[in-house]
Structures are given as C-alpha cells and as structure tokens.
Design an enzyme around this catalytic site. Structure first.
Site, PDB file in Angstrom:
ATOM      1  N   HIS B 160      35.435  60.882  31.975  1.00 36.69           N
ATOM      2  CA  HIS B 160      34.025  61.138  31.674  1.00 36.69           C
ATOM      3  C   HIS B 160      33.152  60.147  32.435  1.00 36.69           C
ATOM      4  CE1 HIS B 160      36.640  62.070  28.217  1.00 36.69           C
ATOM      5  NE2 HIS B 160      36.083  63.240  28.339  1.00 36.69           N
TER       6      HIS B 160
HETATM    7  S1  FES Z   1      35.410  57.964  30.359  1.00 37.02           S
HETATM    8 FE1  FES Z   1      36.074  59.161  28.677  1.00 37.02          FE
HETATM    9  S2  FES Z   1      38.108  58.481  28.516  1.00 37.02           S
HETATM   10 FE2  FES Z   1      37.385  57.258  30.112  1.00 37.02          FE
END
Ligand code: FES
Ligand code: HEM
Lengths: 432, 195
Positions: B160
């Site tokens: 993410h």
């Molecule tokens: S940014 Fe969501 S798990 Fe690493």
C-alpha cells in the site's frame, strides 16, 4: 405463515410416526401446501439456489477433506495431489472453488432482491438479521477456505486480514498484537494458523446450516414477501408451494446449474488468482494482494480510508449497517416499485457496490483512490441518509388493493397475465 | 428469594439456596473451563522455544543487508554506509510520523533518533529491524541489490506504498509505526543474539 395443517396420514405406519414425531407433517405443511403469494418472480428463486449451493459446498468439502492435509509443509502439495492423482479430484476441487463464487453471487442477488422489495421491513426484521448473520459467517468461511490452499495469495491474504486486528493497538496498547498472536498461535502466520483455520472451515458451514433453518423458520411465520410488498389477504392471493414454486425453483436452479457447470468445465480458474498456484513463501510478498472477487467491495472500503483503525472499522461497518436497515428505512411502503424517488437511489446503490468491486481490484492511488472514497461515502449515505430521508419526503405511487388485483387487474381483463406476469400486471393499477 | 422468610415453609428456602449455589458452581466452573479453551490458541511452548537466534555478522559488508528468520518473522540486518547514517541523522524529529524509537532494548518512550534505532554507540552501523511492514504485515522491499528502496533510501512496501528511511522509520504512506527493533545484543563484536 400459520395455516391449518392439511396433512392426512393414510397408512398405519404414517399414523404411527405422526403420533411420535410429526416430521412428515411439518415437511408437508411447510414445503408442500405452504400458502405462497401467487406473484413471486424469478428473483425469489435464489433462496432455493442458495440451499443448493450450501449442499454442494458441504458435500464436496467433506470429500475434499478426505484427501487434504492441513499442514504448512503438505497443504499445497495435497491440493495438487487432489488435482492430479485423486480420482475425480480435479472435479471436486473445481466444484468447491467455483461453488464458493456461485454461492456469493446467489447471496448478493438474494440480498439486493430483499433491499428492492423491502423484505427487511416489519414483520420480517428477524428474518433479515438472520440473513445478515449468514453472510457474515459465509465471509469468514470462504476466507478460511481460501487460506487452506496455502499458496501465495492464501498466505498473504491471511497475513493482511489478520493484521487488521492489530489496529486495536491504537486504542489499547498491546491489545491488538495480543489478539493477532492469539489468532496466529505464534508470532507470524504459520502451520499452527493453518490447522485452526481448517478446523473452523469445517465447522462454520454447519453453523450456516443451523442459521438457514432459523432463517426459514422466521420466513414461515409471516410468510413470503412478494413483488408488490402487500401482505397476503385472502386465499386467492396465495397458491400452494408445491407444485407451483417447486417447479419454478427447479427451473431456475437448472439454469443456474448450467452457469455453474460452465465455469467448472470451461473456466475453472477464471475467478481465481494465478499467484495462488505458487506455494506460500513467508519471505516474499506478491506485488499485488487481491482478495477473491466477492470481497472486493469491502476491500475497496478498507483501503479508501487513510487511517488503519478507521479503515478496518468502516469495512466491518459496511456489513453491520445492514442489520439496521429495517429501522433506518422510514417508508411505510415495502416494494420499491411504488417508490418513485427511492427507485433511483436503489439503482445508484447497485452501481455503488459494483464500482467498489471494480476499485477493490485496482491499486489505491490517484483517481482510483478518489473514486473509492466517493463510492464509500455513497455506500454509507444510502443507509444512513437516503433511507431515513427519502422515506419521509417521498409520495408513494398508488398501490393495488391486493396481490390478486395486482396480478389480474381490477375491473379489466387480465391481459393474459398469469401468476408469473405479476411484474407487468402490477404496473397497471397506478391510476387507482 | 429474599422474600422467603423463616415464617414461610422451609422447603423453598433450601431450594433457593441450592439453586443459587449450583448456579454459582456452574458459572465459576464454566469460566474456569473456558480459559484453557481460549488460551490453547496462544503461541505454544515450541514456538516460544524458538525464541532466540545467534547471527554471525562477518560476511555482511558495508552497504549489504541480510535477512534471517526469527520467530517465523524475517529480520532485516543492514550494515549501513556512512552516507546512510548521515541521512538518517539529518532528519528533524518533528518530521517523523512516528516519533518513538520502537526499540525493544530501550524504554518505551525513547525518541526515534537514529542513535536510538541502533543497539549502541559502538555498533551504530548495524541496523536490525523486524522486516514486517507495520501497516498490514507485508515484507518491504530493499534488502536485495536492485530493489526499490522508496523515497528515503531505506525500504519500500509495495502493498500500500509505505516508505521507510535508512533507520527503518516510517516517512510516508499508511504504515503507522516505525519498523520494530527486536530485542538483541552483541555477544561479540561480530555476532548478535536476537531474542
Ligand atoms: S503498506 Fe500496507 S502492508 Fe505495507
Ligand atoms: C459455506 C460453505 C463453504 C464455502 C463458502 C467454502 C469455501 C471454500 C473456498 C473458497 C476454498 C478455496 C478453494 C480453492 O481456491 O481451491 C475452500 C477450500 C476447501 N474447503 Fe471449503 N467451503 C465451504 C464448505 C466446506 C466444508 C463443509 C468442508 C468440509 C470439510 C470444506 C473443506 C474444504 C477443503 C478441504 C478445502 C481445501 C481444498 C481446496 O483447495 O479445494 N469446505 N473452501
């Protein structure tokens, strides 16, 4: 719906059993002569379809469990063993895997049906709540089943989803971590996690079966809702379940089974993710973690919100808000057919859910993220703003006096409308 | 129950007593039986036993990194270059999303200075962190040569989009906390014991 028992035990053995365990009588009264509105359309066939799906998952699942090995070392290989060596193993596994998708497809149709025709409103609140409970347990069951394959997507989906609970650390320090380690049975997702997921994946479908019994019981107290949303008032409004709806359900089920079989035989992996054919590797995260399609709308909501705790809360709230629908909807009219304003919002809601599903498969950045936020807002607005307000300000269209009138028309010839043409015929009495 | 006085027949009083007593017995017994059923799911003795690990640091050259498994989790060990340490030290603590060191070897509220992220002054080149993104648990990239290391030269989590700096601190993205520093100590100048 409570109705006089019409069961006549004809033979001595039937009478003998009826005096001791009136099970044949119950089946007869509830599934044979049960008075059912005469105007149910094909959206009402999904209840039977769902029962079929549950049976398919139970039977294929129990057979798969005879060959599957719930161990982090052997799980992936045992699934391949099922696919390659076990007689008909490929068929059993593909039926079970595609079956989960078909099950969710049918459940979502069934739920939209309930929302459209106002089947969640009094006196069917408990029936609706039991339905929401069923979808909750189904979600948990399918999530755990998917983990059993122990491929890359299995492993990382379990990692990401169980880690959601660690967001509780921001409320009480250490609480989230403690819960996550309790779920894992270790300090990371491991073999201990897999065996407990298997145990619960075996158990939960039977919990669903129990809930389904209660769901049908709660259905048979007030009886079915119907496309007009008007209660059954006289005997001409209802017809016996058998043969009228057994045949209609059977016909719809046959069509559904064809779609099911098409996926199983021609596109068994179409709905799955190819990365799940790579064995789980705790040291390498796949570039994109995507859940199965039926979870995508919820995944989109999770990622639309920048705070971890709020994202998790919103995702769970997206289901819990359904429990409140009977009390959030202020309209006295059940069926959306007679609700000129709400009708538009209903279709906006359908589009919202589809859009969230699309966005859940896209990376959460740029315009995707903007739209995910807009549709997340619309999702909750539908329940928390639209339902209470529209019910108050809207002036419903005129309704037919009864189901019979909706089907046959009042003072005019039915126009060839049979019991099945309820939709077309009911549009007429607008001028009442 | 309180309404049954001695003036009424003795029978109900005794029944009430038995009712309460057996009810309490069932409640306490039920609660006591429940605990083992819940606690059996917690990490068991064998996974706790795996809890410590010695790692030889000699093969890790300056600028290189290795990954070891500890308690089923990847631990990133990086031998940082002078520039990497400089870069981490140049950061103003107010610019950090998470100002706490998250170092199991220090008090819980220690600030996230670069010094506090390492074990001690003598071994400040060595950064040892649990290689699990504090967002939802993916493994960040940046251990291998050629990996994307994100905007701050440390690690980048592709799941993410979380960026970590050369001290393993979160700088950008959804992760709430700096990468955790596990409990460890230098048993010699070239060997650490984790756990
Ligand atoms: S940014 Fe969501 S798990 Fe690493
Ligand atoms: C509500 C009903 C059920 C649902 C929705 C469901 C869902 C799933 C899903 C999505 C998978 C992963 C399929 C794949 O990608 O291969 C799976 C696997 C599995 N399920 Fe179920 N399941 C259900 C009932 C059951 C039952 C009752 C059993 C009995 C033990 C069972 C046993 C298994 C086994 C052994 C696997 C692993 C083998 C495989 O990958 O096919 N399931 N399940």
């Amino acid at each position: 719906m409570a109705h006089e028992s019409t069961y006549q035990p004809n033979t001595a053995i039937e009478r003998w059993l009826d005096d001791r365990l009136p099970i044949v009588r119950i089946m007869h009264d509830q599934f044979q002569t049960f008075p059912t509105p005469r105007n149910l359309n094909y959206w009402w066939t999904f209840g039977g379809i769902l029962t079929f799906c549950l049976a398919v998952q139970l039977i294929t699942g129990i057979v798969l469990a005879m060959h599957y090995i719930p161990s982090d070392k052997l799980a992936f290989d045992s699934v391949e063993h099922i696919m390659r060596d076990v007689n008909w193993g490929w068929l059993l596994r593909y039926t079970h895997a595609v079956g989960a998708s078909m099950f969710f497809f049918a459940a979502y149709v069934h739920m939209f049906r309930g929302l459209y025709y106002g089947s969640y409103k009094a006196p069917r609140e408990i029936l609706w709540i039991l339905g929401v409970l069923i979808i909750l347990v189904m979600i948990a069951t399918a999530f755990m089943g998917y983990s059993l394959v122990w491929g890359q997507m299995s492993f990382w989906a379990v990692t990401v989803i169980t880690n959601l609970f660690s967001s509780l650390d921001s409320i009480i320090s250490g609480l989230g971590t403690a819960i996550v380690q309790w779920i894992w049975g270790g300090y990371s997702v491991s073999g201990a996690t897999l065996t407990r997921l298997f145990s619960l994946h075996y158990l939960f479908p039977f919990v669903i079966a129990g809930l389904v019994v209660l769901h049908i019981w709660a259905l048979h107290v007030p009886g079915n809702n119907n496309p007009t949303g008007i209660e059954v008032k006289s005997s001409s409004d209802a017809i016996p379940f058998h043969p009228y709806y057994t045949v209609k359900d059977a016909y719809a089920l046959a069509l559904f089974a064809m779609l099911f079989a098409w996926f199983v035989f021609y596109a068994p992996n179409y709905l799955g993710h190819p990365d799940n054919y790579i064995p789980a590797n705790p040291l390498q995260t796949p570039p994109h973690i995507v859940p199965e399609w039926y979870f995508l709308p919820f995944y989109a909501i999770l990622r639309a919100i920048p705070s971890k705790l709020m994202g998790v809360t919103a995702m769970f709230a997206a289901i819990f808000v359904l429990f409140l629908a009977p009390w959030l909807d202020t309209s006295k009219v059940r069926s959306t057919k007679y609700r000129p304003i709400y009708k538009w919002f209903f279709w906006l809601f359908v589009i919202t859910c589809l859009a969230l599903g699309y966005l859940g498969a896209k990376p959460p950045e740029g315009w995707y993220l903007v739209f995910a936020r807009v549709f997340t807002f619309l999702y909750f607005a539908h329940f928390l703003i639209i339902m209470p307000i529209v019910g108050v300000i809207e002036r419903p269209r005129g309704m037919p006096g009864s189901i019979t009138e909706a089907v046959l028309g009042r003072g005019r010839t039915g126009g060839g409308a049979g019991a099945e043409a309820g939709g077309a015929a009911a549009a007429g009495p607008e001028t009442r | 129950m309180a309404s049954h006085t001695m003036t009424e027949s003795e029978e109900p009083t005794r029944r009430d007593f038995l009712f309460i007593a057996s009810g309490a017995f069932a409640a306490v017994g039920g609660a006591a039986a429940l605990w083992p059923l819940i606690d059996q799911m917690n990490p068991d003795a064998s996974s706790k036993a795996l809890a410590s690990l010695e790692v030889d640091l000699r093969p890790v050259r300056e600028g290189q990194a290795i990954t070891v498994m500890w308690r089923g989790k990847p631990v990133f060990i990086r031998n940082r270059t002078g520039e990497e340490i400089e870069a981490a030290r140049a950061v103003d603590l107010n610019d950090l999303p998470d100002p706490i060191a998250r170092n199991a070897n220090l008090p819980e509220d220690a600030p996230a200075t670069d010094e506090n992220r390492a074990r001690d002054k003598a071994h400040e080149r060595w950064l040892v962190v649990i290689g699990i993104c504090t967002h939802l648990g993916c493994i960040p990239k940046g251990q291998r040569v050629g990996d994307a290391r994100g905007d701050y030269g440390g690690w980048f989590c592709p799941c993410h989009g979380s960026h970590y700096d050369t001290a393993g601190r979160i700088r950008k993205g959804p992760a709430p906390r700096n990468l955790d520093v596990p409990p460890y100590q230098f048993v010699s100048d070239t060997k650490i014991k984790i756990g």
